[in-house]
Design an enzyme around this catalytic site. Structure first.
Site, PDB file in Angstrom:
ATOM      1  N   GLU A  11       0.828  -1.208   0.000  1.00 13.24           N
ATOM      2  CA  GLU A  11       0.000   0.000   0.000  1.00 13.24           C
ATOM      3  C   GLU A  11       0.864   1.261   0.000  1.00 13.24           C
ATOM      4  O   GLU A  11       0.582   2.216  -0.740  1.00 13.24           O
ATOM      5  CB  GLU A  11      -0.941  -0.005   1.218  1.00 13.24           C
ATOM      6  CG  GLU A  11      -1.891  -1.188   1.288  1.00 13.24           C
ATOM      7  CD  GLU A  11      -2.775  -1.332   0.061  1.00 13.24           C
ATOM      8  OE1 GLU A  11      -3.007  -0.326  -0.635  1.00 13.24           O
ATOM      9  OE2 GLU A  11      -3.232  -2.455  -0.213  1.00 13.24           O
ATOM     10  N   HIS A  54       2.250   2.029  -3.404  1.00 17.28           N
ATOM     11  CA  HIS A  54       1.370   2.764  -4.312  1.00 17.28           C
ATOM     12  C   HIS A  54       1.557   4.280  -4.153  1.00 17.28           C
ATOM     13  O   HIS A  54       1.526   5.026  -5.138  1.00 17.28           O
ATOM     14  CB  HIS A  54      -0.097   2.411  -4.037  1.00 17.28           C
ATOM     15  CG  HIS A  54      -0.565   1.152  -4.690  1.00 17.28           C
ATOM     16  ND1 HIS A  54      -0.438   0.918  -6.048  1.00 17.28           N
ATOM     17  CD2 HIS A  54      -1.173   0.043  -4.178  1.00 17.28           C
ATOM     18  CE1 HIS A  54      -0.939  -0.260  -6.351  1.00 17.28           C
ATOM     19  NE2 HIS A  54      -1.390  -0.818  -5.229  1.00 17.28           N
TER      20      HIS A  54
END
Length: 261
Positions: free
Chosen positions: A134, A137
């Site tokens: 995450e 990203h």
């Protein structure tokens, strides 16, 4: 303006726009984390501002979980973020009381883990694998790139449909629909899969830098493949197939580069 000349201009604009989108031409923003140039029409700051409202809405709708799960998530998140160098971002880590096996990140560093995903974690190394993905990203500026691509793609489709509408070709509606599908499956979805590969790569690098076992990422994604539920064909999906994701991670851990789009 004569019909023929207008048609040529519209067609040229549509073709040029698709070329810029697909090729990510000169003038795009370089990203040292991913090693490539990115089409950037919107900024990270603009997206973070827009995401703030969505985050507050999620917080109002979903029940939060505290205690040990929240402490685990925050501790792992802070270690990964400290390694990423993105300490200027307003990070927030929240566990939601939801049985879904899912996690997400919003621009601006808002990270949500559903409690159901913790059932798959055998240890904090595997939690760090998802956290690293995450945060990867965000490092990859993927949300801003996707929105920029979508904006340009929409312009390309609109101009192309206008050009088709100005022509006398048969099956205009079918041609216009095919143009939209071509942009989606030929450009946007492959770039989405590239983002997933990049987030995987950046994630395991963050794990290693934060002192976690990067091999735990392979163990976690293999556990994910055992979860029930249908999975779409890769070319119809924003995510790589399970087999391709695992193969790419194995290659990266062995020192080989991850695949492109």
């Amino acid at each position: 303006m004569k019909l023929a000349s207008r048609r040529r201009i519209l067609g040229g604009l549509a073709a040029g726009t698709v070329t810029v989108l697909a090729g990510q031409a000169a003038g795009c923003s370089p990203n040292g984390e991913t090693g490539r140039r990115q089409l950037m029409i919107v900024t990270q700051e603009q997206l973070a501002h827009m995401a703030e409202a969505s985050w507050r809405e999620i917080l109002a709708q979903e029940q939060r979980t505290g205690g040990a799960l929240a402490r685990r998530l925050n501790d792992v998140g802070r270690r990964i973020v400290d390694t990423s160098g993105l300490t200027g971002t307003s990070w927030e880590f929240v566990v939601f009381d939801n049985p879904a096996v899912n996690a997400f990140v919003l621009p601006g560093g808002k990270v949500g883990f559903f409690s159901g995903i913790f059932d798959l974690f055998e240890n904090d190394d595997q939690l760090a694998a998802v956290m690293g993905h995450e945060v990867g990203h965000v490092m990859g500026r993927h949300a801003a790139e996707r929105m920029s691509q979508a904006m340009v793609a929409q312009l390309a489709v609109t101009l192309g449909q206008m050009a088709i509408g100005e022509s006398e070709m048969p099956f205009q509606e079918e041609a216009a629909a095919a143009l939209g599908a071509g942009v989606t499956f030929g450009v946007l979805l492959p770039y989405s899969r590239q983002h997933e590969y990049e987030a995987d790569r950046l994630g395991v690098d963050l794990m290693r830098g934060a002192g976690y076992d990067p091999g735990a990422a392979l163990a976690f994604w293999r556990r994910m493949t055992e979860q029930p539920g249908d999975r779409p064909l890769e070319w119809l999906s924003t995510h790589p197939s399970d087999a391709n994701r695992i193969a790419a991670l194995e290659a990266h851990l062995a020192g080989a580069p991850l695949p492109g789009p």
